[in-house]
Motif scaffolding. Structure first.
Motif, PDB file in Angstrom:
ATOM      1  N   GLN A 219      26.782  80.206  85.866  1.00 61.01           N
ATOM      2  CA  GLN A 219      26.874  81.184  86.941  1.00 61.01           C
ATOM      3  C   GLN A 219      27.557  82.426  86.379  1.00 61.01           C
ATOM      4  O   GLN A 219      28.761  82.461  86.179  1.00 61.01           O
ATOM      5  CB  GLN A 219      27.662  80.611  88.116  1.00 61.01           C
ATOM      6  N   ASP A 220      26.754  83.449  86.086  1.00 62.35           N
ATOM      7  CA  ASP A 220      27.254  84.622  85.380  1.00 62.35           C
ATOM      8  C   ASP A 220      28.385  85.311  86.140  1.00 62.35           C
ATOM      9  O   ASP A 220      28.351  85.425  87.370  1.00 62.35           O
ATOM     10  CB  ASP A 220      26.109  85.609  85.156  1.00 62.35           C
ATOM     11  N   LEU A 223      27.699  88.151  88.624  1.00 62.73           N
ATOM     12  CA  LEU A 223      27.130  87.714  89.894  1.00 62.73           C
ATOM     13  C   LEU A 223      28.198  87.082  90.783  1.00 62.73           C
ATOM     14  O   LEU A 223      28.251  87.343  91.985  1.00 62.73           O
ATOM     15  CB  LEU A 223      26.001  86.717  89.651  1.00 62.73           C
ATOM     16  N   ASN A 230      23.461  82.823  90.195  1.00 62.33           N
ATOM     17  CA  ASN A 230      22.313  82.743  89.296  1.00 62.33           C
ATOM     18  C   ASN A 230      21.381  81.686  89.864  1.00 62.33           C
ATOM     19  O   ASN A 230      21.607  80.491  89.700  1.00 62.33           O
ATOM     20  CB  ASN A 230      22.773  82.378  87.882  1.00 62.33           C
ATOM     21  N   SER A 235      19.976  81.250  82.013  1.00 61.55           N
ATOM     22  CA  SER A 235      21.239  81.529  81.337  1.00 61.55           C
ATOM     23  C   SER A 235      21.812  80.194  80.861  1.00 61.55           C
ATOM     24  O   SER A 235      22.815  79.716  81.359  1.00 61.55           O
ATOM     25  CB  SER A 235      22.210  82.241  82.297  1.00 61.55           C
ATOM     26  N   CYS A 280      23.807  81.587  77.327  1.00 61.00           N
ATOM     27  CA  CYS A 280      24.596  82.214  78.382  1.00 61.00           C
ATOM     28  C   CYS A 280      25.801  82.975  77.851  1.00 61.00           C
ATOM     29  O   CYS A 280      26.527  83.599  78.635  1.00 61.00           O
ATOM     30  CB  CYS A 280      25.066  81.154  79.369  1.00 61.00           C
ATOM     31  N   TYR A 544      16.306  86.780  91.513  1.00 63.30           N
ATOM     32  CA  TYR A 544      16.987  85.900  90.559  1.00 63.30           C
ATOM     33  C   TYR A 544      18.370  85.471  91.045  1.00 63.30           C
ATOM     34  O   TYR A 544      18.893  84.434  90.616  1.00 63.30           O
ATOM     35  CB  TYR A 544      17.115  86.598  89.204  1.00 63.30           C
ATOM     36  N   CYS A 545      18.972  86.249  91.940  1.00 67.95           N
ATOM     37  CA  CYS A 545      20.338  85.965  92.392  1.00 67.95           C
ATOM     38  C   CYS A 545      20.399  85.612  93.869  1.00 67.95           C
ATOM     39  O   CYS A 545      21.479  85.597  94.458  1.00 67.95           O
ATOM     40  CB  CYS A 545      21.238  87.164  92.094  1.00 67.95           C
TER      41      CYS A 545
END
Length: 701
Positions: A219-220, A223, A230, A235, A280, A544-545
């Motif tokens: 989970q970037d 974000l 994510n 990733s 990632c 994407y999010c």
């Protein structure tokens, strides 16, 4: 509680990863530049490090050790000692706990903190600084696993390529709104395995489900900071471990295997969307989670003159150095693991051009392609590439080697433009209907090398393609600047949803015509999950999010009258494709062969039944076309089909080409519920934005 171990036995350098043999666990990890690697053991909760043991041996750049009495379920990680010299590509920092690149399961998740970075975030020297804080409390832990599972008589359906129909879906989004599935199971592999979900795929006639990434992903941080997630999963955090969120309990890895087994029992193959082009960890300014801390200079492609910086052909900050033999081995080992341990039937490679990159650029004879094509396990599964990246020479549609199929964006764009009514699209549509031979008819490849699609996870859904002319990605938090700006879409009069009956009817007509084109084209059709009932993402073409109702399948809409009607129509199309060989030719057709005297294997005509001339092909405002295909059966009979396409905004009369045949009308997209009927006479009306499919069988001569 067993005593805490104080040392490791030498163990073996292979296999890589943590391997339980019934008496203990062998640990092996690659690093060409480390000076020492410690194995760190954790308590069952993963909160306390109970032992730190140097791996006692290093053989051929593989560090290894054996822990007697260790059992599946043991939590562990690595710490790597070596030079911290970013200017030379080295970023060793033993204060950072590292995931095993071969970990088969994760316990816990990344908890974002500056301690995850090898340098002091915010320091004046940036990534040249050094952070001495322990990252273990913020890190998930690797888990020793037992891979045993009773597969019974499971076997791959082995669907031939020419009979393959792919359904692209997201494990979570597919079932989050299924009210007939237990709440705790929604969005998991357990829900994917539910008989009601599988029954839907079977009713459609789907032969393969292609799942967006299911390997564990990050989970970037950017974000999380915006309150987003994510969702797509591009990733990767662990190439061998399933994403914990997709299981009812994060340790229930067998849910994946049960789902695969049930899909196989239903005759449906499982294809995984996999991401081996980057990790990632991002650019040199990203966190140190695994590969960067173990051997940054080996795992990643670095700038030749400035190895402090990563080459970024992926747009994500880093590019995996698949030219390195140990990195290539990791990718191949991961792929084989998913085939052998999870019984998956194929892979779709995200940014597949990266996998063919050698120091001189893309090479269809690269080490990766050569290795996978000769591999006794991987060469037998379905292999699909997304044939582009953002690096120099990154667009390589049609240039992959035999054995690989490719996503064909030329098909997507050409079919969209034809049905939007663009000028001069006749010849382009003809190329797309016949498998894009100008791209793929080389090296004895077959039409199914072209994976044809109208829509995919990346972009508009089929409904939105016909309801929005502009992207509406405001919810992504990037001021609507992300996502494709040119989608070849048409809202047919009003942007977004409308109650106008005429506009709604036009949109439904175009959607049906596009679906009919897809299922009647040579190549491998791929349907975006939810398009069969006109799923919408409210104009978001880069969701994407959006792990919410924007992306999740609205099954209530699927149960509505219009949703059910489109589902029935889609199933009818797929059934016709399975039934009629001319719709799925096994070889490229060029019109040079006759299946009967005067009857070519493929022929083109204008709406008046006249063979196409160069002038007709180049007529810019012509939006009608007839395609005739004929295939000889083993008994000497001939199956022939006629495809009549009218992208005009008015109905048109079409004339049958010579020679006369006893045609039956099997499908009229303007009358989707109509039964088959024999054609009487030599002309037939084709509605605006519509397709007619006619067929006949000639007895043996």
């Amino acid at each position: 509680m067993p005593p805490v171990p104080t040392r490791l036995l030498p163990g073996r350098p292979n296999p890589l990863g943590a391997t339980w043999d019934g008496l203990g666990v062998n640990f092996a990890v690659f690093s060409a530049h480390a000076e020492r690697i410690d194995l760190c053991l954790f308590d069952p909760a993963g909160r306390r490090e109970i032992a730190r043991l140097p791996l006692p041996e290093c053989t051929d750049e593989v560090w290894h050790g054996y822990l007697p009495e260790a059992q599946p379920g043991q939590l562990y990680g690595f710490r790597a000692h070596g030079p911290y010299e970013p200017r030379h590509g080295h970023r060793f920092n033993p204060h950072k706990l590292l995931l095993d690149p071969y970990t088969k399961q994760l316990a816990g998740e990344v908890r974002w903190s500056d301690v995850l970075f090898g340098y002091r975030v915010g320091a004046a020297r940036a990534d040249l600084s050094f952070d001495r804080r322990d990252s273990a409390p913020a890190m998930p832990k690797s888990v020793v696993v037992d891979d045993s599972f009773h597969w019974g008589d499971d076997r791959s359906p082995c669907i031939p390529w020419d009979r393959t129909v792919i359904y692209e879906a997201h494990v979570r989004g597919l079932t989050m709104l299924r009210e007939d599935i237990a709440v705790r199971e929604r969005g998991t592999f357990a829900a994917l395995a539910d008989p009601r979900v599988i029954d839907h795929l079977q009713r459609l006639g789907i032969t393969a489900i292609e799942l967006l990434p299911v390997q564990a992903f990050l989970q970037d941080r950017f974000l999380v900071a915006k309150g987003l997630k994510n969702y797509w999963g591009y990733s990767t955090l662990a190439f061998f471990a399933p994403e914990p969120r997709y299981m009812v309990e994060q340790w229930m890895r067998n849910e994946v295997k049960v789902a695969v087994r049930r899909l196989h029992a239903a005759g449906i193959e499982v294809i995984l969307d996999v991401v081996y082009n980057h990790t990632c960890e991002g650019s040199e300014m990203g966190p140190t989670l695994s590969w960067r801390g173990l051997d940054n200079a080996s795992y990643y492609r670095l700038m030749p003159d400035e190895p402090r910086h990563h080459i970024n052909d992926t747009g994500t900050g880093n590019t995996i150095n698949i030219s390195h033999p140990r990195v290539l081995q990791m990718v191949l080992d991961s792929l084989r693991y998913w085939v052998e341990q999870y019984h998956v039937d194929g892979f779709r490679f995200d940014l597949g051009t990266i996998l063919g990159r050698e120091p001189g650029g893309f090479d269809p004879g690269s080490g990766f392609f050569d290795a996978i094509r000769q591999d006794p396990v991987l060469s037998r599964v379905k292999l699909i590439s997304e044939p582009w990246d953002i690096g120099p020479g990154g667009y390589q549609v049609g240039n992959h080697p035999p054995g690989f199929s490719e996503w064909n964006d030329r098909y997507r764009d050409g079919v969209r433009r034809f049905w939007r009514g663009d000028s001069g699209m006749r010849s382009d549509l003809a190329a797309r209907l016949t498998g894009s031979a100008e791209l793929f008819d080389r090296r004895r490849r077959r039409p199914w090398a072209s994976v044809n699609f109208l829509t995919s996870h990346d972009g508009f859904t089929l409904h939105d393609l016909n309801a929005y002319e502009q992207r509406h990605n405001e919810a992504n938090g990037e001021f609507n600047r992300d996502g494709h700006s040119d989608n070849h879409s048409n809202n047919w009069g009003v942007e977004g949803e409308t109650d106008d009956p005429a506009i709604r009817a036009t949109r439904r007509s175009v959607m049906r015509a596009m679906l009919a084109t897809l299922l009647a084209s040579a190549g491998t059709p791929m349907l975006l999950g939810g398009d069969e009932f006109a799923r919408t993402q409210r104009g978001n073409n880069n969701a994407y999010c959006q792990d919410n109702e924007v992306s999740w399948f609205d099954w209530a809409k699927a149960q509505g009258d219009e949703g059910q009607a489109l589902c029935r129509f889609t199933a009818r199309l797929i059934a016709l494709r399975h039934r009629l060989p001319p719709l799925r030719p096994a070889r490229f057709l060029h019109g040079g062969a006759e299946v009967r005297p005067g009857l070519a294997d493929i022929a083109w005509f204008d709406q008046f039944g006249t063979p196409m001339t160069p002038e007709a092909w180049n007529e810019p405002e012509a939006r009608t076309l007839i395609l005739r295909r004929a295939t000889a059966a083993e008994d000497g009979s001939v199956d022939a089909t006629l495809l009549l396409l009218n992208a005009d905004s008015a109905a048109q009369d079409f004339a049958m080409p010579d020679p006369p045949m006893d045609w039956s009308v099997l499908l009229d997209t303007a009358a989707p519920e109509a039964e088959d009927y024999p054609l009487t006479g030599r002309t037939i009306p084709v509605g605006a934005h519509s397709v007619l499919l006619l067929a006949t069988r000639l007895p043996p001569a």
